[in-house]
Design a protein around this motif. Sequence first.
Motif, PDB file in Angstrom:
ATOM      1  N   SER A 179       0.811  -1.216   0.000  1.00 53.51           N
ATOM      2  CA  SER A 179       0.000   0.000   0.000  1.00 53.51           C
ATOM      3  C   SER A 179       0.845   1.268   0.000  1.00 53.51           C
ATOM      4  O   SER A 179       0.303   2.359   0.084  1.00 53.51           O
ATOM      5  CB  SER A 179      -0.916  -0.001   1.230  1.00 53.51           C
ATOM      6  N   ASP A 188      -2.361   9.403  11.243  1.00 54.81           N
ATOM      7  CA  ASP A 188      -2.562   9.173   9.810  1.00 54.81           C
ATOM      8  C   ASP A 188      -2.626   7.682   9.497  1.00 54.81           C
ATOM      9  O   ASP A 188      -3.422   7.242   8.653  1.00 54.81           O
ATOM     10  CB  ASP A 188      -1.426   9.811   9.006  1.00 54.81           C
ATOM     11  N   ASP A 191      -5.968   6.265  10.633  1.00 51.69           N
ATOM     12  CA  ASP A 191      -7.040   6.745   9.746  1.00 51.69           C
ATOM     13  C   ASP A 191      -7.099   5.954   8.454  1.00 51.69           C
ATOM     14  O   ASP A 191      -8.162   5.830   7.834  1.00 51.69           O
ATOM     15  CB  ASP A 191      -6.833   8.227   9.426  1.00 51.69           C
ATOM     16  N   ALA A 192      -5.950   5.402   8.033  1.00 55.37           N
ATOM     17  CA  ALA A 192      -5.910   4.632   6.787  1.00 55.37           C
ATOM     18  C   ALA A 192      -6.476   3.226   6.953  1.00 55.37           C
ATOM     19  O   ALA A 192      -6.661   2.522   5.954  1.00 55.37           O
ATOM     20  CB  ALA A 192      -4.481   4.554   6.270  1.00 55.37           C
ATOM     21  N   ASP A 194      -9.146   1.466   6.863  1.00 51.42           N
ATOM     22  CA  ASP A 194     -10.549   1.673   6.493  1.00 51.42           C
ATOM     23  C   ASP A 194     -11.437   0.468   6.755  1.00 51.42           C
ATOM     24  O   ASP A 194     -12.648   0.532   6.528  1.00 51.42           O
ATOM     25  CB  ASP A 194     -10.656   2.107   5.031  1.00 51.42           C
ATOM     26  N   HIS A 195     -10.868  -0.663   7.234  1.00 53.70           N
ATOM     27  CA  HIS A 195     -11.731  -1.771   7.627  1.00 53.70           C
ATOM     28  C   HIS A 195     -12.389  -1.501   8.979  1.00 53.70           C
ATOM     29  O   HIS A 195     -13.368  -2.168   9.340  1.00 53.70           O
ATOM     30  CB  HIS A 195     -10.922  -3.075   7.708  1.00 53.70           C
ATOM     31  N   SER A 197     -14.630   0.850  11.506  1.00 56.53           N
ATOM     32  CA  SER A 197     -15.748   1.769  11.298  1.00 56.53           C
ATOM     33  C   SER A 197     -15.298   3.200  11.549  1.00 56.53           C
ATOM     34  O   SER A 197     -14.295   3.455  12.246  1.00 56.53           O
ATOM     35  CB  SER A 197     -16.898   1.415  12.245  1.00 56.53           C
ATOM     36  N   ALA A 198     -16.047   4.146  10.977  1.00 58.07           N
ATOM     37  CA  ALA A 198     -15.713   5.559  11.161  1.00 58.07           C
ATOM     38  C   ALA A 198     -15.761   5.942  12.634  1.00 58.07           C
ATOM     39  O   ALA A 198     -14.918   6.707  13.118  1.00 58.07           O
ATOM     40  CB  ALA A 198     -16.665   6.425  10.347  1.00 58.07           C
ATOM     41  N   ARG A 201     -12.590   4.642  14.425  1.00 60.98           N
ATOM     42  CA  ARG A 201     -11.407   5.451  14.125  1.00 60.98           C
ATOM     43  C   ARG A 201     -11.484   6.814  14.821  1.00 60.98           C
ATOM     44  O   ARG A 201     -10.465   7.337  15.287  1.00 60.98           O
ATOM     45  CB  ARG A 201     -11.249   5.618  12.617  1.00 60.98           C
ATOM     46  N   LYS A 202     -12.683   7.355  14.915  1.00 60.87           N
ATOM     47  CA  LYS A 202     -12.843   8.629  15.618  1.00 60.87           C
ATOM     48  C   LYS A 202     -12.494   8.477  17.092  1.00 60.87           C
ATOM     49  O   LYS A 202     -11.803   9.327  17.679  1.00 60.87           O
ATOM     50  CB  LYS A 202     -14.284   9.114  15.463  1.00 60.87           C
TER      51      LYS A 202
END
Length: 409
Positions: A179, A188, A191-192, A194-195, A197-198, A201-202
């Motif tokens: 990647s 950072d 945040d990458a 992406d598996h 959930s939002a 990650r928040k």
Amino acid sequence: MTVATSAATRSPDPYTTLLDATVADLTAEEIQRWRQLAHEAVEPNFCLDPRFLMPAVAHHPYAAGMRAVIVEREGRMVGFLAYARLRPWRYIPLSLATTATPFLNDHADRHHPLVAAQNPAEIVDAILAALRRRGMPLWAQLRFFPSDGVLAEALAHQRSLLVENQFQSAVDRSVGSPSGTPSVDVIDIVDAADHLSASRRKSLRRRMRSLEREAGAPITARLWTPDSGTLTDFLNFQASGWKGDRSRGGEAFLLDPVDASWFSAMMQGFIDDGDARAISLTCADRLLYLALSVRSGAARFGFIDSMDDDFSRFGVGTIGRIVEMMLLRSESTPRLPLDPALGAGADQSAAIYPDRRSFADVWVARQPWLHAARHPLTVADDLLARVVRLYRSLRHRVAKTVKPLIGRD
């Protein structure tokens, strides 16, 4: 190598099966063939890689008597299973062949055999046939055996198998092109992922920013090939926290010189081959997290990690494992799957990985009629219960016979 070589200990052509091989007695040539098998295995397992086990045999008394079933074909090793013979029931004269050897039971969560990619079902058949031979215990226990994939399919047609204690472990099966090297800034990197959930990650971003405010510096990550100095740093870092306190249940390597010697020798073998990686998280000059992983065959495995206890409330361990996964994704060419080698009960740690894999304990019965038993302990319990019932019946009959005689002249 000390093995029995009579016709009774060899399987029919085209495979030659050596039963009761003593791992400590393997020759340099045999160990080389074993290493090649570990490199090519259809289901890689770093816990049966000779770089993992041979230092154990050399340094750890728990591994001194480890045995193996070895399957060969045309001069190549195509199957390897480590096991031990144990008597788990103190008062019952039944023995058990198990992959949960005294060493592997304490130091490994992957026990499945190394099997070559060509004709894996036939090789598994040869291993199981060896475990069922006359002179072997009535049962063999294959702990932490995959419930899906090639090895599981190889067991599908087998009789006299009992399966129990199924559990799911985590894995990152992401494969393909690397990647790219991510930023050394940990926020950072997370945040990458992406598996996740939002919302997850928040939440992690919030924790990381709180940690940075308390530490007074950004969190940065580093991936590198470790050396002997890294191993010393890890041993000291692990022992500096609660794991270095035996009264709190700590099991740091430095608490046992034997474990520390094995760890250093084992990791050095992977380092020498370029198959070890270290990942760290730091704030300024303070080390927060340090993890070591290894490559065996076509897979990477998370071996061990440790963290600064003072920052555990910020989820440093969780953040560190996510960063390890993401950095290893960026580094592998081609990208290799990552097995964090989590055992049963590690559900919280498993939640951060994108994929799941099932494992189970498989019992192999030497005779088909034993398949009727749910578990070897069931048979042992039944035998003991029958003895107790027989004793009580005899005692009752004797009492009925003797009682009328009491008081007679």
